[in-house]
Motif scaffolding. Sequence first.
Motif, mmCIF file in Angstrom:
data_model
loop_
_atom_site.group_PDB
_atom_site.id
_atom_site.type_symbol
_atom_site.label_atom_id
_atom_site.label_comp_id
_atom_site.label_asym_id
_atom_site.label_seq_id
_atom_site.Cartn_x
_atom_site.Cartn_y
_atom_site.Cartn_z
ATOM 1 N N THR A 71 0.850 -1.188 0.000
ATOM 2 C CA THR A 71 0.000 0.000 0.000
ATOM 3 C C THR A 71 0.888 1.240 0.000
ATOM 4 O OG1 THR A 71 -0.121 0.008 2.422
ATOM 5 C CG2 THR A 71 -1.869 -1.154 1.236
ATOM 6 N N ALA A 72 0.349 2.341 -0.512
ATOM 7 C CA ALA A 72 1.128 3.577 -0.558
ATOM 8 C C ALA A 72 0.209 4.768 -0.744
ATOM 9 C CB ALA A 72 2.154 3.530 -1.690
ATOM 10 N N GLN A 73 0.721 5.944 -0.360
ATOM 11 C CA GLN A 73 0.026 7.200 -0.603
ATOM 12 C C GLN A 73 1.059 8.283 -0.908
ATOM 13 O OE1 GLN A 73 -2.281 7.815 2.928
ATOM 14 N NE2 GLN A 73 -0.507 8.173 4.223
ATOM 15 N N SER A 74 0.643 9.286 -1.674
ATOM 16 C CA SER A 74 1.543 10.358 -2.088
ATOM 17 C C SER A 74 0.851 11.700 -1.934
ATOM 18 C CB SER A 74 1.952 10.156 -3.556
ATOM 19 O OG SER A 74 2.766 11.229 -4.016
ATOM 20 N N ASP A 75 1.652 12.764 -1.745
ATOM 21 C CA ASP A 75 1.068 14.103 -1.630
ATOM 22 C C ASP A 75 1.071 14.846 -2.968
ATOM 23 O OD1 ASP A 75 3.751 14.659 -1.913
ATOM 24 O OD2 ASP A 75 3.965 15.733 -0.009
ATOM 25 N N ARG A 76 1.631 14.214 -4.025
ATOM 26 C CA ARG A 76 1.596 14.779 -5.379
ATOM 27 C C ARG A 76 1.462 13.629 -6.381
ATOM 28 N NH1 ARG A 76 6.763 18.363 -6.574
ATOM 29 N NH2 ARG A 76 5.604 18.712 -8.517
ATOM 30 N N PRO A 77 0.917 13.883 -7.559
ATOM 31 C CA PRO A 77 0.888 12.831 -8.578
ATOM 32 C C PRO A 77 2.310 12.387 -8.908
ATOM 33 C CG PRO A 77 -0.594 14.624 -9.182
ATOM 34 C CD PRO A 77 0.210 15.116 -8.009
ATOM 35 N N THR A 78 2.536 11.094 -8.914
ATOM 36 C CA THR A 78 3.882 10.571 -9.153
ATOM 37 C C THR A 78 3.807 9.171 -9.737
ATOM 38 O OG1 THR A 78 6.058 10.191 -8.126
ATOM 39 C CG2 THR A 78 4.125 9.546 -6.847
ATOM 40 N N PRO A 79 4.753 8.790 -10.603
ATOM 41 C CA PRO A 79 4.806 7.407 -11.082
ATOM 42 C C PRO A 79 5.079 6.465 -9.921
ATOM 43 C CG PRO A 79 6.126 8.839 -12.484
ATOM 44 C CD PRO A 79 5.781 9.639 -11.265
ATOM 45 N N PHE A 80 4.332 5.371 -9.873
ATOM 46 C CA PHE A 80 4.501 4.427 -8.762
ATOM 47 C C PHE A 80 4.052 3.044 -9.220
ATOM 48 C CE2 PHE A 80 3.315 2.248 -4.848
ATOM 49 C CZ PHE A 80 4.418 2.514 -4.051
ATOM 50 N N ASN A 81 4.952 2.078 -9.161
ATOM 51 C CA ASN A 81 4.618 0.721 -9.604
ATOM 52 C C ASN A 81 5.490 -0.295 -8.880
ATOM 53 O OD1 ASN A 81 3.475 -1.355 -10.978
ATOM 54 N ND2 ASN A 81 4.693 -1.093 -12.810
ATOM 55 N N PRO A 82 5.191 -0.588 -7.628
ATOM 56 C CA PRO A 82 6.030 -1.502 -6.842
ATOM 57 C C PRO A 82 5.735 -2.956 -7.174
ATOM 58 C CG PRO A 82 4.176 -0.825 -5.542
ATOM 59 C CD PRO A 82 4.064 -0.084 -6.856
ATOM 60 N N ALA A 127 10.316 -4.647 -2.519
ATOM 61 C CA ALA A 127 9.395 -3.724 -3.175
ATOM 62 C C ALA A 127 10.213 -2.854 -4.105
ATOM 63 C CB ALA A 127 8.672 -2.876 -2.147
ATOM 64 N N ASP A 128 10.327 -3.290 -5.331
ATOM 65 C CA ASP A 128 11.226 -2.652 -6.284
ATOM 66 C C ASP A 128 10.462 -1.636 -7.106
ATOM 67 O OD1 ASP A 128 12.947 -1.973 -8.228
ATOM 68 O OD2 ASP A 128 13.385 -3.991 -8.913
ATOM 69 N N ARG A 129 10.714 -0.357 -6.871
ATOM 70 C CA ARG A 129 9.934 0.672 -7.538
ATOM 71 C C ARG A 129 10.055 0.597 -9.043
ATOM 72 N NH1 ARG A 129 10.582 6.233 -4.188
ATOM 73 N NH2 ARG A 129 8.384 6.587 -4.269
ATOM 74 N N SER A 130 11.160 0.120 -9.536
ATOM 75 C CA SER A 130 11.333 0.076 -10.965
ATOM 76 C C SER A 130 10.524 -1.033 -11.551
ATOM 77 C CB SER A 130 12.785 -0.176 -11.292
ATOM 78 O OG SER A 130 13.136 -1.435 -10.833
ATOM 79 N N GLY A 131 10.274 -2.023 -10.821
ATOM 80 C CA GLY A 131 9.490 -3.118 -11.270
ATOM 81 C C GLY A 131 10.156 -3.960 -12.302
ATOM 82 N N GLY A 132 11.426 -3.881 -12.617
ATOM 83 C CA GLY A 132 11.754 -4.795 -13.652
ATOM 84 C C GLY A 132 13.135 -4.987 -14.159
ATOM 85 N N ARG A 133 13.236 -4.928 -15.450
ATOM 86 C CA ARG A 133 14.419 -5.351 -16.155
ATOM 87 C C ARG A 133 15.612 -4.473 -15.800
ATOM 88 N NH1 ARG A 133 12.414 -8.090 -21.008
ATOM 89 N NH2 ARG A 133 14.173 -7.366 -22.198
ATOM 90 N N PRO A 134 16.826 -5.045 -15.868
ATOM 91 C CA PRO A 134 17.999 -4.321 -15.387
ATOM 92 C C PRO A 134 18.314 -3.050 -16.152
ATOM 93 C CG PRO A 134 18.486 -6.651 -15.801
ATOM 94 C CD PRO A 134 17.109 -6.388 -16.290
ATOM 95 N N THR A 135 17.870 -2.935 -17.402
ATOM 96 C CA THR A 135 18.268 -1.769 -18.185
ATOM 97 C C THR A 135 17.077 -0.961 -18.679
ATOM 98 O OG1 THR A 135 18.372 -3.150 -20.185
ATOM 99 C CG2 THR A 135 20.410 -2.815 -18.954
ATOM 100 N N HIS A 136 15.981 -0.986 -17.947
ATOM 101 C CA HIS A 136 14.847 -0.163 -18.333
ATOM 102 C C HIS A 136 15.265 1.289 -18.414
ATOM 103 C CE1 HIS A 136 11.767 -2.985 -18.502
ATOM 104 N NE2 HIS A 136 11.720 -3.263 -17.257
ATOM 105 N N ARG A 137 14.676 1.995 -19.332
ATOM 106 C CA ARG A 137 15.036 3.398 -19.491
ATOM 107 C C ARG A 137 14.664 4.177 -18.244
ATOM 108 N NH1 ARG A 137 13.244 6.022 -24.838
ATOM 109 N NH2 ARG A 137 15.092 4.979 -25.568
ATOM 110 N N GLN A 138 13.487 3.949 -17.733
ATOM 111 C CA GLN A 138 13.135 4.582 -16.472
ATOM 112 C C GLN A 138 12.218 3.656 -15.707
ATOM 113 O OE1 GLN A 138 11.502 8.463 -17.110
ATOM 114 N NE2 GLN A 138 12.940 8.867 -18.720
ATOM 115 N N SER A 139 12.699 3.101 -14.630
ATOM 116 C CA SER A 139 11.885 2.259 -13.795
ATOM 117 C C SER A 139 11.630 3.021 -12.521
ATOM 118 C CB SER A 139 12.602 0.961 -13.484
ATOM 119 O OG SER A 139 12.636 0.151 -14.593
ATOM 120 N N PRO A 140 10.430 3.483 -12.333
ATOM 121 C CA PRO A 140 10.134 4.428 -11.273
ATOM 122 C C PRO A 140 10.582 4.013 -9.901
ATOM 123 C CG PRO A 140 8.312 4.185 -12.745
ATOM 124 C CD PRO A 140 9.354 3.253 -13.208
ATOM 125 N N ARG A 141 11.159 4.960 -9.209
ATOM 126 C CA ARG A 141 11.553 4.908 -7.803
ATOM 127 C C ARG A 141 11.609 3.517 -7.219
ATOM 128 N NH1 ARG A 141 8.606 9.579 -4.332
ATOM 129 N NH2 ARG A 141 10.168 11.146 -4.550
#
Length: 339
Positions: free
Chosen positions: A88-99, A321-335
Amino acid sequence: MPAVSAGASATDVRVDGDVFELSRNGGAHHAHGGHNGFGRRNWQAVEAGPAQATVSLHSPDGEEGYPGAVTMRCTVSLADGWLWIELTAQSDRPTPFNPLHHGYFNLDGTGTIAGHRLTIPASTRLEWAEDNCPTGRFVPVEGALDFRHPRTSDPAVGYDISYMLDEKPGDAPRFAGLVESTSGDLAMEVWTTEPGLHFYDGFKLDVPVPGHGGVAYKPRHGLCLEPTRFSDAPNQPAFPDTILRPGAPYRQRTGFRFVPGDGQGYRIGALGSASTPTPSRFAGHLSPARRGKGKALPQRERVSSLGSSPPSSGGEVVGEADRSGGRPTHRQSPRGGRG
């Protein structure tokens, strides 16, 4: 597993018209949430009991370039043969999030996962470009990437694949995958609220420190089945949304159910109020050749996962809980999980 890309530079991400430049920790790419993603952090213990534990983590506004302060919790619990993980998570601003949870499993308890049989109810998978970023398309599964019926993985492939599950997501977890041990005397079901499942066969695994029982974990000594959304989602309109917004908390619930062979074949359980799940239509995916073989050993001996573990009858289990969610060389894997 989610990443973010496009924009003026390789690590720009657009959120509601604003552009944010994320850190680069893989050449021109941003992967796994950056240099100090959630999987590299020490989490704060919130509560712990005999069958449940909760940890939390705070990510301040601007960390790794992400907008908004995010507070996340991970609760791990054991009940009636199930290992449940709730994020579970909450944020105070819109942000990319995909744990996601990045636990490794070996149902044989030793050796590699070469003999494990895998079922994933998915007709399509995410397509990747040469730069290891999503093209924005989902393509039909075929050949060695098709796990709609139980089969072993091909060691020559090196699996790091995101699948779009056929059954649409909802508030209640639904069946997302099945793994059978080499002898067929133990199976693990995966149930989740997420739309996708990422399969990684551990082909790059090389843990520098001894694991459970002093064992050295090498390539394909464990596999990961990681419920998730998809890489680069903020820049791909067709992908499920991964923007976490104030007032709309994030919640993911995933269950791993361990089922010993009983001579009758494995029966995929349907979730409900009953303590013992009822059979469902997915039982038809199971291989008669694997049914009822051998005698199930205690799960503490049979289920192995790579890393630190909470004590349980299901063996060693480690979560990340890996914010990037994935592959080792993703261009941008969120937080490290944001994204």
